[in-house]
Write an enzyme that holds these catalytic residues in place. Structure first.
Site, PDB file in Angstrom:
ATOM      1  N   GLY A  17      56.342   8.704  37.477  1.00 44.16           N
ATOM      2  CA  GLY A  17      57.504   9.596  37.503  1.00 44.16           C
ATOM      3  C   GLY A  17      58.767   8.913  37.989  1.00 44.16           C
ATOM      4  N   GLU A  56      49.907   5.990  34.622  1.00 39.71           N
ATOM      5  CA  GLU A  56      49.176   7.269  34.615  1.00 39.71           C
ATOM      6  C   GLU A  56      47.782   7.182  34.008  1.00 39.71           C
ATOM      7  OE1 GLU A  56      52.353   6.897  33.884  1.00 39.71           O
ATOM      8  OE2 GLU A  56      53.539   8.492  34.784  1.00 39.71           O
ATOM      9  N   GLU A  91      60.145   7.368  35.017  1.00 40.53           N
ATOM     10  CA  GLU A  91      60.669   8.446  34.162  1.00 40.53           C
ATOM     11  C   GLU A  91      62.015   8.971  34.675  1.00 40.53           C
ATOM     12  OE1 GLU A  91      56.757  10.381  34.493  1.00 40.53           O
ATOM     13  OE2 GLU A  91      56.940  10.741  32.336  1.00 40.53           O
TER      14      GLU A  91
HETATM   15  N1  COA Z   1      51.555   9.723  45.317  1.00 38.31           N
HETATM   16  C1  COA Z   1      51.134   9.990  46.559  1.00 38.31           C
HETATM   17  N2  COA Z   1      51.128   9.088  47.533  1.00 38.31           N
HETATM   18  C2  COA Z   1      51.556   7.854  47.221  1.00 38.31           C
HETATM   19  C3  COA Z   1      51.975   7.502  45.947  1.00 38.31           C
HETATM   20  C4  COA Z   1      51.978   8.502  44.965  1.00 38.31           C
HETATM   21  N3  COA Z   1      52.398   8.284  43.725  1.00 38.31           N
HETATM   22  N4  COA Z   1      52.345   6.204  45.949  1.00 38.31           N
HETATM   23  C5  COA Z   1      52.152   5.762  47.190  1.00 38.31           C
HETATM   24  N5  COA Z   1      51.669   6.755  47.948  1.00 38.31           N
HETATM   25  C6  COA Z   1      51.325   6.695  49.364  1.00 38.31           C
HETATM   26  C7  COA Z   1      50.102   5.822  49.608  1.00 38.31           C
HETATM   27  O1  COA Z   1      48.910   6.550  49.375  1.00 38.31           O
HETATM   28  C8  COA Z   1      50.294   5.439  51.047  1.00 38.31           C
HETATM   29  O2  COA Z   1      49.928   6.533  51.846  1.00 38.31           O
HETATM   30  P1  COA Z   1      49.111   6.272  53.224  1.00 38.31           P
HETATM   31  O3  COA Z   1      50.073   5.439  54.061  1.00 38.31           O
HETATM   32  O4  COA Z   1      48.906   7.637  53.737  1.00 38.31           O
HETATM   33  O5  COA Z   1      47.864   5.533  52.839  1.00 38.31           O
HETATM   34  C9  COA Z   1      51.820   5.314  51.171  1.00 38.31           C
HETATM   35  O6  COA Z   1      52.371   6.061  50.088  1.00 38.31           O
HETATM   36  C10 COA Z   1      52.322   3.894  51.097  1.00 38.31           C
HETATM   37  O7  COA Z   1      51.797   3.319  49.932  1.00 38.31           O
HETATM   38  P2  COA Z   1      50.849   2.014  49.926  1.00 38.31           P
HETATM   39  O8  COA Z   1      49.948   2.104  48.742  1.00 38.31           O
HETATM   40  O9  COA Z   1      50.201   1.839  51.257  1.00 38.31           O
HETATM   41  O10 COA Z   1      51.961   0.883  49.730  1.00 38.31           O
HETATM   42  P3  COA Z   1      51.746  -0.520  49.047  1.00 38.31           P
HETATM   43  O11 COA Z   1      52.981  -1.278  49.311  1.00 38.31           O
HETATM   44  O12 COA Z   1      50.432  -1.117  49.445  1.00 38.31           O
HETATM   45  O13 COA Z   1      51.640  -0.212  47.483  1.00 38.31           O
HETATM   46  C11 COA Z   1      52.273   0.851  45.424  1.00 38.31           C
HETATM   47  C12 COA Z   1      52.725   0.340  46.813  1.00 38.31           C
HETATM   48  C13 COA Z   1      53.482   1.536  44.806  1.00 38.31           C
HETATM   49  C14 COA Z   1      51.830  -0.330  44.546  1.00 38.31           C
HETATM   50  C15 COA Z   1      51.092   1.837  45.593  1.00 38.31           C
HETATM   51  O14 COA Z   1      51.440   2.778  46.585  1.00 38.31           O
HETATM   52  C16 COA Z   1      50.726   2.578  44.349  1.00 38.31           C
HETATM   53  O15 COA Z   1      50.073   2.025  43.470  1.00 38.31           O
HETATM   54  N6  COA Z   1      51.146   3.854  44.240  1.00 38.31           N
HETATM   55  C17 COA Z   1      50.794   4.709  43.155  1.00 38.31           C
HETATM   56  C18 COA Z   1      51.680   4.417  41.981  1.00 38.31           C
HETATM   57  C19 COA Z   1      51.287   5.308  40.835  1.00 38.31           C
HETATM   58  O16 COA Z   1      50.204   5.230  40.306  1.00 38.31           O
HETATM   59  N7  COA Z   1      52.218   6.195  40.455  1.00 38.31           N
HETATM   60  C20 COA Z   1      52.057   7.067  39.356  1.00 38.31           C
HETATM   61  C21 COA Z   1      51.462   8.334  39.806  1.00 38.31           C
HETATM   62  S1  COA Z   1      51.199   9.362  38.381  1.00 38.31           S
END
Ligand code: COA
Length: 258
Positions: free
Chosen positions: A109, A132, A112
């Site tokens: 998103g 996604e 997007e």
């Molecule tokens: N929705 C909900 N929570 C999210 C999130 C999302 N899209 N993206 C990150 N978070 C949360 C993580 O779960 C983490 O929470 P926690 O501290 O309670 O464990 C926090 O935000 C920090 O993220 P973290 O993963 O620890 O940071 P990172 O630097 O290691 O990694 C990303 C960053 C962006 C690579 C990783 O967070 C990620 O892959 N996020 C999901 C991206 C995604 O798939 N988005 C599309 C969703 S449809």
């Protein structure tokens, strides 16, 4: 206006809008979408001509809130997708020019949201992706429509089907962003562009924006509704909820093709 998800600074002719939940990587939930709608109304009242949108912290926005989506059923997921589609469409229909200054992760998103802006600039540290499918769902805030229009169907399908992350340089080569800048230069450059646009005629800028939208780069209402219906269907599968749950449990998803 009291905002939890954004910091808004209105200058005379343009505005800086920052997503302000860095500890949550600026994830997009219902509250954020509703606040964005309020902000868009306020920007109309302030008659700003350009808006720079960026994220505080290491993310532009890391996508829709997976924890919230893991609780959704097919119907509520469709409604969530329709809400995102509606609010992002308001940006396309807005008289101001939106400039996304993509400072870090622009995933799902988050990407997007950048796509719904008129122009995109990126930090060399930015990372893009529509991950996604790897979560058992599909893009639901207009990505299936705007991404192919911007970069062509072939590239969009590659990115949407694989869900792989791609760099600012790849985004530049595909025409997704117009410029890649050093991280410390990004905001300054985006604000300079907003300031430059602030000196143009408001009605002429808005008419130019409408004219370009008519070229087919915009998203059509029916397409957004169709995307929302398909997004909702992901939640009626077994693999959709499994993908979302796996992310929250920090493990790989086990898909059974059902
Ligand atoms: N929705 C909900 N929570 C999210 C999130 C999302 N899209 N993206 C990150 N978070 C949360 C993580 O779960 C983490 O929470 P926690 O501290 O309670 O464990 C926090 O935000 C920090 O993220 P973290 O993963 O620890 O940071 P990172 O630097 O290691 O990694 C990303 C960053 C962006 C690579 C990783 O967070 C990620 O892959 N996020 C999901 C991206 C995604 O798939 N988005 C599309 C969703 S449809």
């Amino acid at each position: 206006m009291r905002l939890q998800c954004f910091d808004l600074r209105v200058q005379k002719k343009w505005a800086l809008l920052e997503m302000a939940r860095p500890e949550k990587l600026n994830v997009i939930d219902q509250l954020m979408l509703f606040e964005l709608e309020e902000v868009l109304t306020s920007l109309r009242l302030h008659k700003v001509k350009a808006v720079v949108l960026t994220g505080q912290g290491k993310a532009f926005a890391a996508g829709a809130d997976v924890a919230a989506m893991a609780e959704m059923d097919s119907q509520s997921a469709q409604e969530f997708s329709a809400l995102g589609n509606r609010i992002f469409q308001l940006m396309e229909d807005h008289p101001a020019v939106f400039i996304a200054a993509v400072n870090g992760y622009a995933l799902g998103g988050g990407l997007e949201l950048a796509l719904a802006c008129d122009l995109r600039m990126a930090s060399s540290k930015a990372a893009f992706g529509q991950p996604e499918v790897n979560l058992g769902i599909i893009p639901g805030f207009g990505g299936t429509q705007r991404l192919p229009r911007l970069v062509g169907a072939a590239k969009a399908k590659e990115w949407i089907f694989t869900g792989r992350r791609f760099s600012a340089q790849e985004a530049l080569e595909a025409g997704l962003v117009s410029k890649v800048l050093q991280p410390e230069e990004l905001l300054e450059e985006a604000c300079a562009l907003a300031e430059e646009l602030g000196w143009k005629s408001a009605p002429i800028l808005s008419l130019a924006k409408q004219a370009v939208a008519a070229s087919g780069t915009g998203i059509q209402e029916t397409h957004g509704q169709r995307e929302a219906a398909l997004f909702g269907k992901c939640f009626a599968t077994e693999d959709g909820p499994e993908g979302l749950q796996a992310f929250l449990e920090k493990r790989d998803p086990v898909f059974h093709d059902r």
